[in-house]
Enzyme design. Sequence first.
Site, PDB file in Angstrom:
ATOM      1  N   GLY A  14       0.846  -1.105  -0.011  1.00 15.01           N
ATOM      2  CA  GLY A  14       0.012   0.288   0.046  1.00 15.01           C
ATOM      3  C   GLY A  14       0.685   1.117   0.048  1.00 15.01           C
ATOM      4  CG  LEU A  15      -0.708   5.468  -0.326  1.00 16.75           C
ATOM      5  CD1 LEU A  15      -1.616   6.505   0.250  1.00 16.75           C
ATOM      6  CD2 LEU A  15      -0.006   6.169  -1.536  1.00 16.75           C
ATOM      7  CG  HIS A 257     -15.935   6.376   9.128  1.00 18.36           C
ATOM      8  ND1 HIS A 257     -17.158   7.155   8.465  1.00 18.36           N
ATOM      9  CD2 HIS A 257     -14.979   7.097   8.381  1.00 18.36           C
ATOM     10  CE1 HIS A 257     -16.945   8.087   7.513  1.00 18.36           C
ATOM     11  NE2 HIS A 257     -15.644   8.172   7.722  1.00 18.36           N
ATOM     12  NE  ARG A 273     -19.598  12.676   8.668  1.00 19.05           N
ATOM     13  CZ  ARG A 273     -18.644  12.327   9.556  1.00 19.05           C
ATOM     14  NH1 ARG A 273     -18.539  12.823  10.966  1.00 19.05           N
ATOM     15  NH2 ARG A 273     -17.764  11.471   9.244  1.00 19.05           N
ATOM     16  CD  GLU A 397      -5.705   1.022   9.102  1.00 16.79           C
ATOM     17  OE1 GLU A 397      -5.427   1.207   7.696  1.00 16.79           O
ATOM     18  OE2 GLU A 397      -6.502   0.693   9.715  1.00 16.79           O
ATOM     19  CB  VAL A 414      -4.121   8.675   2.450  1.00 18.19           C
ATOM     20  CG1 VAL A 414      -4.938   7.265   2.138  1.00 18.19           C
ATOM     21  CG2 VAL A 414      -4.862   9.827   2.513  1.00 18.19           C
TER      22      VAL A 414
END
Lengths: 661, 246
Positions: A14-15, A257, A273, A397, A414
């Site tokens: 991933g990132l 969340h 939101r 993460e 991210v």
Amino acid sequence: MKIQYCDALVIGGGLAGLRSAVAASVKGLNVVVISMVPVKRSHSAAAQGGMQASLGNSKMSQGDNEDLHFADTVKGSDWGCDQEVARMFVNTAPKAIRELASWGVPWTRITQGDRTAVINAKETTISEEPDVHGLIHSRDFGGTKKWRTCYTGDATGHSMLFSVANEAIKRDIEIQDRKEAISLIHKGDRCYGAVVRDLVTGELSAYVAKGTMIATGGYGRVYRTTTNAVICEGTGHAIALETGKVPLGNMEAVQFHPTPIVPSGILLTEGCRGDGGVLRDKDGHRFMPDYEPEKKELASRDVVARRMMEHIKKGKGVGIGRESFVWLDISILGRDHIERNLRDVQDIAITFNGIDPADEGEKGWLPVHPAQHYSMGGIRTDRTGHTALKGLFSAGEAACWDLHGFNRLGGNSVSEAVVAGMIIGNYFADFCRDNDIEISTNYVKEAILKVDLEIDKILTYEGPEDIFEIKARMQDIMDNKVGVFRNGIELKEAVEELEELYRKTKEITVKAKDKIHNDELTEAYRVPKMLKIALCVAKGANDRTESRGAHFREDYEKRDDANWLNRTLAYWRAEEDTMPTLEYEPIGVMDMELPPGFRGYGSKGNIILHPDAEKRQKEVDEIRERMTKQGKDRIEIQDAIMPYRLHREYKAINFRVGDRL
Amino acid sequence: MSDIQEDRDLTINILKFNPHDTNSRPTMVEYVIKERPGMSLFLALTAIREKLDHNLAYDFVCRAGICGSCGMLVNGKPVLACKTQTKDYKDGNITLMPMPAFELIKDLSVNTGKWMNGMSKRVGSWIHTSESTDIGKVERRIEPEVANDTFELDRCIECGICVASCATKIMRPEFVGAVGLNRVVRFSIDPYDERRDSDYYELIGDDDGIFGCMSLMGCEDHCPKELPLQEKIAFMRRKMVNQRDT
């Protein structure tokens, strides 16, 4: 048996993993990335809303800087984070955005002149100056003083991941996908790489490296209802835990969340939101201002999720019992805005619920309910990303670096992934460059053989249990007893039941005996790992008798800084253990730049203050006052209050529009 | 969600084949499962694998239409399985096949990752620039509309559905596909990329590139991100024709 050698082994594409791989490649190292899936499919791609960085370009973000981003992050964490790490992060985030722009992330840009935005459910005109035209834009997100979240529509993670992955492809970094690390090779206090299973052929092989990085994302799939991808099972955490040397930090800090869509649990970004969407109850009433008069729908995620559940518990949800939900209304933003900036949200709502959120009024309202979303906890590292096992690093993460403490702000995930890939990636690369290893091939072969024998052993089990049922049961326990609201009675039950399930993973029968393409076998070695993770979460939550950030105890509603201003460390001491051993690492108030206080949202007066908090606050205030009088700037003052180390290129000043160069 | 008939049986036929196993022969296998409200093919296949066939291979990651892992042929059409709702199949019969044009791993699992990696290298799917960026300084300004146009094409998730629906790809195995052409257009409009039309001509100025497309537009018809592939391929072809003729 195959052994592959490299300088730097990155587990997870991933990132965070890919950016770290790039860092190692820039330093001329031989890097191998292994990933369970093609790297562009990694869960980083699912980040929708954006990335926080204090560029301060647009009207609504004017005056933003690292200090504000720092304070928001620390308050968001409910003072659980490492404030030096938060400083390292906020100073690097603007650089990360700008680097990514040059790597091809088509950040949404500012158009000069007037535009209409919905703020507090009212149409408001915002006017952008000509001198910011074409600079990177930002939107509002929860728990932030300024509009700081940079974005590409609502596909920010996708654009970021593709850019970083393409950079890795450009650099010819060796990426091997459909491979899973299932054990770390270690001896004494040194890590030597990993035993890896090829998910196509079933073959086991060893990867021996001077440095190994785990960047495998979160552990959300220990829950049933989660926004996480199916690969986020926490097995990367488990292989670190299973060394017995490396603790997992703050595993009970799990984010729920507020707005996954019901019933699939697929995420609808906080950008909904942030851009002005509101939450409504069964009467169509916008209820968040009743609870949070200042931040309303844009308090931090832990607070909004709890307020929603509180409101549902009062009978204000739509539907009854556990199926009850509230509405997310973005129809007030108008079709144009939705079809440009929230297009994936619209696509998800139409595909999975048959609702077009751009339809006016009730027709466009989306059913939402909090669900597991993010793992603040993870593999405990020092500030350079190094774990207790020499040569083993972790970032993103997967790690507990610890940027987020007990609650992460939207837009900081991210952002952390790519920033950690830069900072930790560089420390990792330096380590791999400067350290050598000696390890006998025989020792490595033994490591492979051990895993092979374990798999053989699993195939010989002859018990009555079914591994899929055990997994489902674990996920239900986590949902029902280790969720948004927690209490001692249910947590104790959860811990006992999970321990029992863990034992039962050895009382199964794997029907097919093939070693490849045998999903039951794969589950049979993964689920015990997941149960270890679930036990760390549940036990950590059970023992932490306070409420902090996302960890909320109905029987201990106060944040207890006097007793609990610390970080949980979970160890799996011996292979035959069935329960983690918990230790605690203090968080020093006297080192803090921002001593503990009220976050500005959530329940007031629900804090048992640390005896040193006032003393430290006084110290900080005095330094600030004195140095301000001496004409020192904010950077000098910050350095006097809480100095921190960072590579020179990342510590450098971030210039903003209007600064004199 | 309400138009589901309670307790309907779904009959799902799946092509099973393991090319790595010399004893394996392509076989259609029938599975019958109970339909649930809001059931996607992700949920249906998960149920089959958990309850009926532990060794059925397929690929899901995000299950939300974002990661591009789960392209497959559903009743002959290439789609993202996670976004496909079982209720849309009125007679309850669904046939699943792996996407053509990609290396078959097993059953419904194909190696799109490997193909896309090759495509990325072939078209140089990254920013080509001689400039180095000072990341401490204010970023370069980009016209908002240009950034938006770039993003529109950057939304491609490389799922491979355009390749699986392409007739040219069947006749020309080396065809770069709509995904590859889209990448080229994306970088050609990105101001950070310094490549010129003549550079792109070197990459795609032949029948395995822009001139191979027969404009049948299976790609655009099936693209789950609804990218404007027809328009962009035509745009690039005009530019490449000019290159060829100069």
